[in-house]
Every structure is written in structure tokens, then in C-alpha cells.
Design an enzyme around this catalytic site. Structure first.
Site, PDB file in Angstrom:
ATOM      1  N   ARG A   1      65.150   6.554  -0.397  1.00  0.00           N
ATOM      2  CA  ARG A   1      65.806   7.872  -0.598  1.00  0.00           C
ATOM      3  C   ARG A   1      67.046   7.588  -1.632  1.00  0.00           C
ATOM      4  NH1 ARG A   1      66.676  10.064   5.013  1.00  0.00           N
ATOM      5  NH2 ARG A   1      67.950  11.640   3.841  1.00  0.00           N
TER       6      ARG A   1
ATOM      7  N   ARG B   1      67.345  18.141  -8.332  1.00  0.00           N
ATOM      8  CA  ARG B   1      67.328  16.664  -7.927  1.00  0.00           C
ATOM      9  C   ARG B   1      66.707  15.840  -9.316  1.00  0.00           C
ATOM     10  NH1 ARG B   1      66.982  17.222  -2.152  1.00  0.00           N
ATOM     11  NH2 ARG B   1      66.871  15.247  -1.115  1.00  0.00           N
TER      12      ARG B   1
ATOM     13  N   LYS C   1      75.938  17.132   2.438  1.00  0.00           N
ATOM     14  CA  LYS C   1      75.710  18.495   1.731  1.00  0.00           C
ATOM     15  C   LYS C   1      75.549  19.693   2.727  1.00  0.00           C
ATOM     16  CE  LYS C   1      72.369  16.759  -0.579  1.00  0.00           C
ATOM     17  NZ  LYS C   1      72.333  15.367  -0.212  1.00  0.00           N
TER      18      LYS C   1
ATOM     19  N   ARG D   1      71.916  10.437  12.591  1.00  0.00           N
ATOM     20  CA  ARG D   1      71.759  11.909  12.523  1.00  0.00           C
ATOM     21  C   ARG D   1      70.649  12.326  13.393  1.00  0.00           C
ATOM     22  NH1 ARG D   1      70.668  14.781   7.001  1.00  0.00           N
ATOM     23  NH2 ARG D   1      69.135  13.398   6.667  1.00  0.00           N
TER      24      ARG D   1
ATOM     25  N   ARG E   1      64.832  12.836  12.201  1.00  0.00           N
ATOM     26  CA  ARG E   1      63.849  13.194  10.937  1.00  0.00           C
ATOM     27  C   ARG E   1      63.141  11.928  10.691  1.00  0.00           C
ATOM     28  NH1 ARG E   1      67.550  16.239   6.489  1.00  0.00           N
ATOM     29  NH2 ARG E   1      66.354  14.597   5.193  1.00  0.00           N
TER      30      ARG E   1
HETATM   31  P1  AP5 Z   1      74.345  15.958   6.179  1.00  0.00           P
HETATM   32  O1  AP5 Z   1      75.131  17.074   6.219  1.00  0.00           O
HETATM   33  O2  AP5 Z   1      72.970  16.440   6.827  1.00  0.00           O
HETATM   34  O3  AP5 Z   1      73.783  15.406   4.823  1.00  0.00           O
HETATM   35  P2  AP5 Z   1      73.033  15.860   3.488  1.00  0.00           P
HETATM   36  O4  AP5 Z   1      73.838  15.508   2.371  1.00  0.00           O
HETATM   37  O5  AP5 Z   1      72.774  17.252   3.418  1.00  0.00           O
HETATM   38  O6  AP5 Z   1      71.766  14.769   3.734  1.00  0.00           O
HETATM   39  P3  AP5 Z   1      70.437  14.954   3.633  1.00  0.00           P
HETATM   40  O7  AP5 Z   1      69.819  13.805   4.227  1.00  0.00           O
HETATM   41  O8  AP5 Z   1      69.869  16.234   4.244  1.00  0.00           O
HETATM   42  O9  AP5 Z   1      70.071  15.007   2.007  1.00  0.00           O
HETATM   43  P4  AP5 Z   1      68.605  14.743   1.587  1.00  0.00           P
HETATM   44  O10 AP5 Z   1      69.139  14.904  -0.052  1.00  0.00           O
HETATM   45  O11 AP5 Z   1      68.183  13.052   1.630  1.00  0.00           O
HETATM   46  O12 AP5 Z   1      67.673  15.250   2.283  1.00  0.00           O
HETATM   47  P5  AP5 Z   1      66.959  16.834   2.146  1.00  0.00           P
HETATM   48  O13 AP5 Z   1      66.839  17.324   3.210  1.00  0.00           O
HETATM   49  O14 AP5 Z   1      67.678  17.698   0.928  1.00  0.00           O
HETATM   50  O15 AP5 Z   1      74.817  15.034   7.006  1.00  0.00           O
HETATM   51  C1  AP5 Z   1      74.235  13.636   7.283  1.00  0.00           C
HETATM   52  C2  AP5 Z   1      74.833  13.162   8.423  1.00  0.00           C
HETATM   53  O16 AP5 Z   1      76.120  12.735   8.392  1.00  0.00           O
HETATM   54  C3  AP5 Z   1      74.866  14.153   9.754  1.00  0.00           C
HETATM   55  O17 AP5 Z   1      74.546  13.443  10.901  1.00  0.00           O
HETATM   56  C4  AP5 Z   1      76.194  14.717   9.588  1.00  0.00           C
HETATM   57  O18 AP5 Z   1      76.414  15.132  11.082  1.00  0.00           O
HETATM   58  C5  AP5 Z   1      76.963  13.519   9.363  1.00  0.00           C
HETATM   59  N1  AP5 Z   1      78.093  13.797   8.808  1.00  0.00           N
HETATM   60  C6  AP5 Z   1      78.534  14.700   7.760  1.00  0.00           C
HETATM   61  N2  AP5 Z   1      79.655  14.833   7.230  1.00  0.00           N
HETATM   62  C7  AP5 Z   1      80.204  13.581   7.870  1.00  0.00           C
HETATM   63  C8  AP5 Z   1      81.674  13.134   7.709  1.00  0.00           C
HETATM   64  N3  AP5 Z   1      82.625  13.711   6.905  1.00  0.00           N
HETATM   65  N4  AP5 Z   1      81.888  11.988   8.278  1.00  0.00           N
HETATM   66  C9  AP5 Z   1      80.777  11.510   9.147  1.00  0.00           C
HETATM   67  N5  AP5 Z   1      79.619  12.048   9.433  1.00  0.00           N
HETATM   68  C10 AP5 Z   1      79.378  13.152   8.610  1.00  0.00           C
HETATM   69  O19 AP5 Z   1      65.515  16.344   1.613  1.00  0.00           O
HETATM   70  C11 AP5 Z   1      64.503  15.693   2.299  1.00  0.00           C
HETATM   71  C12 AP5 Z   1      63.287  15.303   1.349  1.00  0.00           C
HETATM   72  O20 AP5 Z   1      62.734  16.796   0.966  1.00  0.00           O
HETATM   73  C13 AP5 Z   1      63.495  14.496   0.129  1.00  0.00           C
HETATM   74  O21 AP5 Z   1      63.565  13.287   0.304  1.00  0.00           O
HETATM   75  C14 AP5 Z   1      62.320  15.060  -0.731  1.00  0.00           C
HETATM   76  O22 AP5 Z   1      61.255  14.450  -0.437  1.00  0.00           O
HETATM   77  C15 AP5 Z   1      62.129  16.656  -0.422  1.00  0.00           C
HETATM   78  N6  AP5 Z   1      63.004  17.636  -1.142  1.00  0.00           N
HETATM   79  C16 AP5 Z   1      64.242  18.194  -1.053  1.00  0.00           C
HETATM   80  N7  AP5 Z   1      64.737  18.763  -2.081  1.00  0.00           N
HETATM   81  C17 AP5 Z   1      63.824  18.239  -3.156  1.00  0.00           C
HETATM   82  C18 AP5 Z   1      63.910  18.419  -4.450  1.00  0.00           C
HETATM   83  N8  AP5 Z   1      65.024  19.577  -5.013  1.00  0.00           N
HETATM   84  N9  AP5 Z   1      63.015  18.067  -5.182  1.00  0.00           N
HETATM   85  C19 AP5 Z   1      62.108  17.251  -4.683  1.00  0.00           C
HETATM   86  N10 AP5 Z   1      61.967  17.076  -3.628  1.00  0.00           N
HETATM   87  C20 AP5 Z   1      62.741  17.252  -2.408  1.00  0.00           C
HETATM   88 MG    MG Z   2      70.554  18.194   4.247  1.00  0.00          MG
END
Ligand code: AP5
Ligand code: MG
Length: 216
Positions: A171, A88, A13, A127, A160
Site C-alpha cells: 500500500r 487516489r 485521514k 490498528r 484489517r
Molecule cells: P487512520 O485514521 O485509520 O488512517 P487512514 O489515513 O484513514 O489510513 P487507511 O489505512 O484507512 O488508509 P488507506 O488509504 O490505506 O485505506 P482505505 O481504507 O482508504 O489511522 C491509522 C491508525 O493510526 C489508527 O489505528 C489510528 O488510531 C492511528 N492514528 C491516527 N492518528 C494518529 C496519531 N496522530 N498518532 C498516533 N496514531 C494515530 O483503503 C483500503 C483499500 O481500499 C485500498 O488499499 C484499496 O484497495 C481500496 N480503495 C479505497 N479507496 C480507493 C480508491 N479511491 N481507489 C482505488 N482503490 C481504493
Molecule cells: Mg481510513
């Protein structure tokens, strides 16, 4: 253009939203990034979110809804935005619908990035994220030019706390139980577009572009 990027942790994402936002000159609103920035600056919000994030649990809905309400009031989102990691839960999605209705805004699409679970774990454990700008790299698939250093601003790359095996498993469980039902929520509103999220980052970007050109 007003979009939601929906998908499990590690689906790409953030990686794809960053590229699309640059190209279409819209704003990336990543709730995870906003929370991490708050933690870095030691704000009350950051302190409140910390224990949930490190355990891979969701931060309470009302905290997140209040946060996004503030973000959507900012003038720089007027040209469009991608909601990355929000909503979410069904209550968050309902709150967003009410908020947009109030602002007389409509979503154009919800892009659902689909990636098998074994690929997600492999991506997340490899990552690395820039401490300064938050850009995400991958030791296997998308390494920085110089080990441990961000290509953009020479910031230090770190792992992270929630990118360790146990929080990752949690997660993924939280996604299945609380976030996946949103695919149904938005399908019923005819907004979802499914994108197969495995393959090269560039190829996935091109697939997304094909869908977005009609909203320009
Ligand atoms: P990346 O692009 O970083 O993936 P992502 O989908 O953004 O994954 P996240 O881990 O950021 O999602 P998340 O939803 O768990 O975390 P968030 O920060 O939102 O890619 C991942 C890896 O893969 C990278 O290394 C990248 O280089 C690699 N990659 C990408 N594309 C690729 C490809 N095609 N092939 C190979 N490799 C690839 O949330 C964190 C925490 O915050 C949550 O757990 C929660 O506690 C809190 N939080 C955030 N939003 C909310 C909400 N709305 N409600 C409640 N709590 C929330
Ligand atoms: Mg992300």
C-alpha cells in the site's frame, strides 16, 4: 464545505475526517469504508474489490468513479463532505473535476496529511477496527476503553486483512507511485494545505480546525 483528505495509509485521514465531520456536520465519504461495507454485505461490488484490497492494490478506477458518482447524488451530502481516500489516481482526480463541474460544485481545499513512513507502519500494524461501525482504534496510541470492544457500540474489534506487514508495504508503494502525484495535481490548482500529521490526535485536529474556519 467540500474537502479532500489526502495522505498515505495510516496518515490519520479516517481518524481526523470523523472528528471534522461531526463538528462541522458534514458527511465523511471514505471509499475504503464503503468498499468494506460492501464486502461485509457480500455485494457484487464488494466481491469485485476483495482481491485488490487484501493485496493492498487499488480497485480499478472506473469501479471507484461509478461508486463515488452515486454517493455524490445523495441528498445528505448537500451541506458538504470530506472525500477520505478518494481520489487516489490522476484519472480519478480528473473524473472528480468533471463530475463537480457538472454539478456546479467547487472543492474548498485538499488537506495533505504528512507522516514519516516508519510511523505509518507502526500505526497500521497496531490498528484495530470495529466490525460494526468501522471506527478505528490503535493498540499503542488510541486504545479502546475495554480490550477488543468498540467504545461506541460494543462491536468486536478486528485487524484489517490489509493491515499485515506485506500488504502494508505494498500500500505504501502504491501510494508513492499512484497517489502522491495528486499533491502536484492539486497544488497546481492552489488547493493544497499541508498538515504535519505526527503528534497527538487532538493537536492535529486543532491544526486542521485552524485552516477550516475560513470555509465555514
Ligand atoms: P487512520 O485514521 O485509520 O488512517 P487512514 O489515513 O484513514 O489510513 P487507511 O489505512 O484507512 O488508509 P488507506 O488509504 O490505506 O485505506 P482505505 O481504507 O482508504 O489511522 C491509522 C491508525 O493510526 C489508527 O489505528 C489510528 O488510531 C492511528 N492514528 C491516527 N492518528 C494518529 C496519531 N496522530 N498518532 C498516533 N496514531 C494515530 O483503503 C483500503 C483499500 O481500499 C485500498 O488499499 C484499496 O484497495 C481500496 N480503495 C479505497 N479507496 C480507493 C480508491 N479511491 N481507489 C482505488 N482503490 C481504493
Ligand atoms: Mg481510513
Amino acid at each position: 464545505m467540500k474537502l479532500i483528505f489526502l495522505g498515505p495509509p495510516g496518515a490519520g485521514k479516517g481518524t481526523q475526517a470523523e472528528k471534522i465531520c461531526k463538528e462541522y456536520k458534514i458527511v465523511q465519504l471514505s471509499t475504503g469504508d464503503i468498499l468494506r461495507a460492501n464486502r461485509k454485505h457480500g455485494t457484487e461490488l464488494g466481491q469485485k474489490a476483495q482481491k485488490y484490497m487484501d493485496a493492498g492494490e487499488l480497485v480499478p478506477d472506473q469501479v471507484i468513479i461509478d461508486m463515488i458518482k452515486e454517493e455524490l447524488k445523495k441528498p445528505d451530502v448537500a451541506h458538504g463532505y470530506i472525500l477520505d481516500g478518494f481520489p487516489r489516481t490522476v484519472p480519478q482526480a480528473e473524473a472528480l473535476s468533471a463530475l463537480l463541474e457538472n454539478m456546479e460544485q467547487k472543492l474548498d481545499a485538499v488537506l495533505v496529511l504528512e507522516v514519516p513512513e516508519e510511523d505509518l507502519v507502526k500505526r497500521l500494524t497496531a490498528r484495530r477496527t470495529c466490525r460494526t461501525c468501522g471506527k478505528s482504534y490503535n493498540l499503542i496510541y488510541n486504545p479502546p476503553k475495554q480490550e477488543g470492544i468498540c467504545d461506541l457500540d460494543s462491536g468486536e474489534l478486528y485487524q484489517r486483512d490489509d493491515d499485515k506487514e506485506e500488504p502494508i508495504r505494498n500500500r505504501l508503494k502504491v501510494y508513492e507511485n499512484q497517489t502522491k502525484p495528486l499533491i502536484e495535481f492539486y497544488s497546481a490548482r492552489k488547493l493544497t494545505v499541508s498538515i504535519h500529521g505526527t503528534g497527538k490526535i487532538k493537536e492535529i485536529h486543532e491544526k486542521i480546525e485552524l485552516h477550516l474556519d475560513k470555509f465555514k
